[in-house]
Design an enzyme around this catalytic site. Structure first.
Site, PDB file in Angstrom:
ATOM      1  N   ASP A  45     -19.737 -46.361 124.865  1.00 45.10           N
ATOM      2  CA  ASP A  45     -19.266 -45.076 124.333  1.00 45.10           C
ATOM      3  C   ASP A  45     -19.309 -45.119 122.794  1.00 45.10           C
ATOM      4  O   ASP A  45     -19.052 -44.111 122.136  1.00 45.10           O
ATOM      5  CB  ASP A  45     -17.877 -44.707 124.859  1.00 45.10           C
ATOM      6  CG  ASP A  45     -16.823 -45.742 124.547  1.00 45.10           C
ATOM      7  OD1 ASP A  45     -17.179 -46.833 124.060  1.00 45.10           O
ATOM      8  OD2 ASP A  45     -15.628 -45.462 124.788  1.00 45.10           O
ATOM      9  N   SER A  46     -19.682 -46.274 122.233  1.00 44.05           N
ATOM     10  CA  SER A  46     -20.003 -46.376 120.806  1.00 44.05           C
ATOM     11  C   SER A  46     -21.144 -45.406 120.465  1.00 44.05           C
ATOM     12  O   SER A  46     -21.374 -45.103 119.290  1.00 44.05           O
ATOM     13  CB  SER A  46     -20.394 -47.807 120.427  1.00 44.05           C
ATOM     14  OG  SER A  46     -21.348 -48.323 121.341  1.00 44.05           O
ATOM     15  N   ASP A  84     -20.473 -47.238 130.075  1.00 43.01           N
ATOM     16  CA  ASP A  84     -19.080 -47.114 129.614  1.00 43.01           C
ATOM     17  C   ASP A  84     -18.496 -45.779 130.073  1.00 43.01           C
ATOM     18  O   ASP A  84     -19.038 -44.714 129.752  1.00 43.01           O
ATOM     19  CB  ASP A  84     -19.069 -47.131 128.068  1.00 43.01           C
ATOM     20  CG  ASP A  84     -18.197 -48.224 127.494  1.00 43.01           C
ATOM     21  OD1 ASP A  84     -17.501 -48.907 128.258  1.00 43.01           O
ATOM     22  OD2 ASP A  84     -18.229 -48.390 126.247  1.00 43.01           O
ATOM     23  N   GLU A 116     -11.806 -49.507 130.008  1.00 47.72           N
ATOM     24  CA  GLU A 116     -10.903 -50.269 129.143  1.00 47.72           C
ATOM     25  C   GLU A 116      -9.518 -50.403 129.773  1.00 47.72           C
ATOM     26  O   GLU A 116      -9.023 -49.459 130.388  1.00 47.72           O
ATOM     27  CB  GLU A 116     -10.788 -49.579 127.768  1.00 47.72           C
ATOM     28  CG  GLU A 116     -12.114 -49.526 127.020  1.00 47.72           C
ATOM     29  CD  GLU A 116     -11.989 -48.877 125.633  1.00 47.72           C
ATOM     30  OE1 GLU A 116     -10.858 -48.546 125.209  1.00 47.72           O
ATOM     31  OE2 GLU A 116     -13.040 -48.703 124.994  1.00 47.72           O
ATOM     32  N   GLU A 183     -12.890 -58.072 123.421  1.00 47.61           N
ATOM     33  CA  GLU A 183     -13.231 -57.556 122.101  1.00 47.61           C
ATOM     34  C   GLU A 183     -12.157 -57.921 121.083  1.00 47.61           C
ATOM     35  O   GLU A 183     -10.968 -57.643 121.288  1.00 47.61           O
ATOM     36  CB  GLU A 183     -13.402 -56.023 122.158  1.00 47.61           C
ATOM     37  CG  GLU A 183     -13.715 -55.412 120.792  1.00 47.61           C
ATOM     38  CD  GLU A 183     -14.218 -53.977 120.838  1.00 47.61           C
ATOM     39  OE1 GLU A 183     -14.528 -53.469 121.932  1.00 47.61           O
ATOM     40  OE2 GLU A 183     -14.298 -53.360 119.762  1.00 47.61           O
TER      41      GLU A 183
HETATM   42  N1  LIG Z   1     -21.442 -49.710 115.556  1.00 42.18           N
HETATM   43  C1  LIG Z   1     -20.405 -50.099 116.299  1.00 42.18           C
HETATM   44  N2  LIG Z   1     -20.207 -51.413 116.517  1.00 42.18           N
HETATM   45  C2  LIG Z   1     -19.163 -51.837 117.267  1.00 42.18           C
HETATM   46  O1  LIG Z   1     -19.031 -53.070 117.444  1.00 42.18           O
HETATM   47  C3  LIG Z   1     -18.292 -50.878 117.836  1.00 42.18           C
HETATM   48  C4  LIG Z   1     -18.538 -49.508 117.592  1.00 42.18           C
HETATM   49  N3  LIG Z   1     -19.592 -49.147 116.817  1.00 42.18           N
HETATM   50  N4  LIG Z   1     -17.775 -48.540 118.150  1.00 42.18           N
HETATM   51  C5  LIG Z   1     -16.821 -48.885 119.165  1.00 42.18           C
HETATM   52  C6  LIG Z   1     -16.196 -50.168 118.873  1.00 42.18           C
HETATM   53  C7  LIG Z   1     -15.302 -50.138 117.632  1.00 42.18           C
HETATM   54  N5  LIG Z   1     -15.413 -51.491 117.173  1.00 42.18           N
HETATM   55  C8  LIG Z   1     -14.781 -52.020 116.045  1.00 42.18           C
HETATM   56  C9  LIG Z   1     -14.676 -51.296 114.888  1.00 42.18           C
HETATM   57  C10 LIG Z   1     -14.066 -51.845 113.756  1.00 42.18           C
HETATM   58  C11 LIG Z   1     -13.552 -53.135 113.791  1.00 42.18           C
HETATM   59  C12 LIG Z   1     -12.912 -53.728 112.580  1.00 42.18           C
HETATM   60  O2  LIG Z   1     -12.853 -53.117 111.551  1.00 42.18           O
HETATM   61  N6  LIG Z   1     -12.432 -54.980 112.694  1.00 42.18           N
HETATM   62  C13 LIG Z   1     -11.828 -55.759 111.620  1.00 42.18           C
HETATM   63  C14 LIG Z   1     -10.652 -56.547 112.185  1.00 42.18           C
HETATM   64  C15 LIG Z   1      -9.489 -56.579 111.235  1.00 42.18           C
HETATM   65  C16 LIG Z   1      -8.428 -57.547 111.714  1.00 42.18           C
HETATM   66  O3  LIG Z   1      -7.607 -57.198 112.596  1.00 42.18           O
HETATM   67  O4  LIG Z   1      -8.419 -58.681 111.194  1.00 42.18           O
HETATM   68  C17 LIG Z   1     -12.844 -56.771 111.094  1.00 42.18           C
HETATM   69  O5  LIG Z   1     -12.877 -57.009 109.895  1.00 42.18           O
HETATM   70  O6  LIG Z   1     -13.639 -57.288 111.915  1.00 42.18           O
HETATM   71  C18 LIG Z   1     -13.653 -53.862 114.965  1.00 42.18           C
HETATM   72  C19 LIG Z   1     -14.278 -53.300 116.101  1.00 42.18           C
HETATM   73  C20 LIG Z   1     -16.314 -52.257 117.999  1.00 42.18           C
HETATM   74  N7  LIG Z   1     -17.166 -51.235 118.588  1.00 42.18           N
HETATM   75  C1  LIG Z   2     -18.477 -52.743 121.737  1.00 40.99           C
HETATM   76  C2  LIG Z   2     -18.798 -52.609 123.196  1.00 40.99           C
HETATM   77  C3  LIG Z   2     -18.146 -53.681 124.019  1.00 40.99           C
HETATM   78  C4  LIG Z   2     -18.441 -51.233 123.699  1.00 40.99           C
HETATM   79  O1  LIG Z   2     -17.527 -51.006 124.459  1.00 40.99           O
HETATM   80  C5  LIG Z   2     -19.249 -50.111 123.176  1.00 40.99           C
HETATM   81  O2  LIG Z   2     -20.325 -50.340 122.592  1.00 40.99           O
HETATM   82  O3  LIG Z   2     -18.820 -48.966 123.388  1.00 40.99           O
HETATM   83 MG   LIG Z   3     -17.013 -48.947 124.557  1.00 41.37          MG
END
Ligand SMILES: Nc1nc(=O)c2c([nH]1)NC[C@@H]1CN(c3ccc(C(=O)N[C@@H](CCC(=O)O)C(=O)O)cc3)CN21
Ligand SMILES: CC(C)C(=O)C(=O)O
Ligand SMILES: [Mg+2]
Length: 278
Positions: A45-46, A84, A116, A183
């Protein structure tokens, strides 16, 4: 090439062979993922973010996801395709969850649906599996409920949170899921969960101890702006390379370098003279 099955994925885990999953949202992307050898393709769903321009995953509908899944299965020959289920398509009640999962299977021929949630989603997973469909679970950072989690944050960092994730993983396995996405989970915890389960775990931001790894297509290829969380590794600056090609085309057209004779259709000289004369 033989189609990847659930027993095949379980055997890979048992043998210690790592599983690769990549997302895809269209037939051409699916073909690239399949030909690259990934055992699993996720229609995430990304899609809402990387293909439709939304800031999060919540707005995407079952219609849009089923349409994308159908394109992906048309572009896939060997990989195991997972669709998804979008936000609020499986939470309301069990009957609606089964009916919506059924649309992915009947209209798009996916091999499994993903939803989820942990303990709170176990009965829904059991119901969909009971109706004859394969389910992949997803715990840790669950973007559809990111508001409740306080944003896109790593989960299971304290003892209570880590215990909850272990219980969630067990509940999803016992409910009959065939695989589990972890995740944004600390690597040592994801390794422990993977050891405690018989079904394969597929990690994203969950370290090297998972049974498989998944990343978003656009993140691997550098096609989604400057989105670069810690867990993403870019293998090519695709956006930059593609943009340069498009700029060259624009430039070619502007200076009338395109189309040249090689890219045009000719006509007999006498014929065109006749036309000019009359
Ligand atoms: N392009 C894209 N890639 C993805 O991996 C992804 C999506 N979209 N959309 C749905 C979800 C959203 N996701 C995400 C989006 C942001 C973070 C993020 O900013 N993570 C921080 C963590 C901060 C912390 O708690 O320490 C990081 O810096 O990784 C993580 C997963 C993973 N998924
Ligand atoms: C990041 C993966 C696991 C997902 O759920 C997505 O792409 O929507
Ligand atoms: Mg997803």
């Amino acid at each position: 090439m033989k189609k990847i099955s659930i027993p095949h994925l379980k055997e890979m885990k048992a043998r210690g062979e790592v599983i690769t999953m990549i997302t895809a949202y269209s037939a051409w992307q699916a073909r690239l993922v399949d030909e690259a050898g990934a055992e699993m393709t996720l229609v995430g769903d990304s899609l809402a973010m990387v293909e439709k321009g939304y800031p999060g995953t919540l707005p995407v509908t079952v219609d849009v996801m089923v349409d994308a899944c159908a394109a992906v299965t048309r572009g896939t020959s060997r990989s195991f395709v997972v669709g998804d289920m979008p936000f609020l398509s499986y939470e309301v009640d069990r009957a609606q969850a089964i009916a919506n999962a059924g649309r992915f299977v009947k209209e798009a021929a996916v091999d499994a649906v993903k939803l989820e949630g942990g303990l709170e989603r176990a009965e829904t997973i059991r119901a969909i599996v009971g109706a004859g469909m394969a389910v992949v679970g997803h715990i840790g950072l669950t973007p559809q409920s990111a508001t409740l989690l306080g944003g896109f944050r790593v989960q299971g960092r304290d003892l209570e949170g880590a215990r909850r994730l272990l219980a969630d993983a067990k509940a999803v396995e016992e409910a009959g899921a065939c695989a589990l996405v972890l995740e944004c989970v600390p690597a040592p915890l994801a390794r422990l969960i993977s050891e405690r389960l018989t079904i394969p775990t597929i990690g994203i931001g969950a370290g090297g101890g998972c049974d498989g790894q998944v990343l978003v297509f656009h993140d691997i290829l550098g096609l989604y702006g400057d989105f670069r969380p810690r867990f993403v590794k870019r293998y090519v600056e695709g956006g930059k390379i593609l943009k340069e090609a498009l700029e060259t085309f624009v430039d070619d057209v502007r200076r009338r370098g395109f189309p040249d004779e090689a890219h045009s259709f000719g006509l007999d000289e006498a014929l065109i003279e006749e036309l000019r004369g009359s």
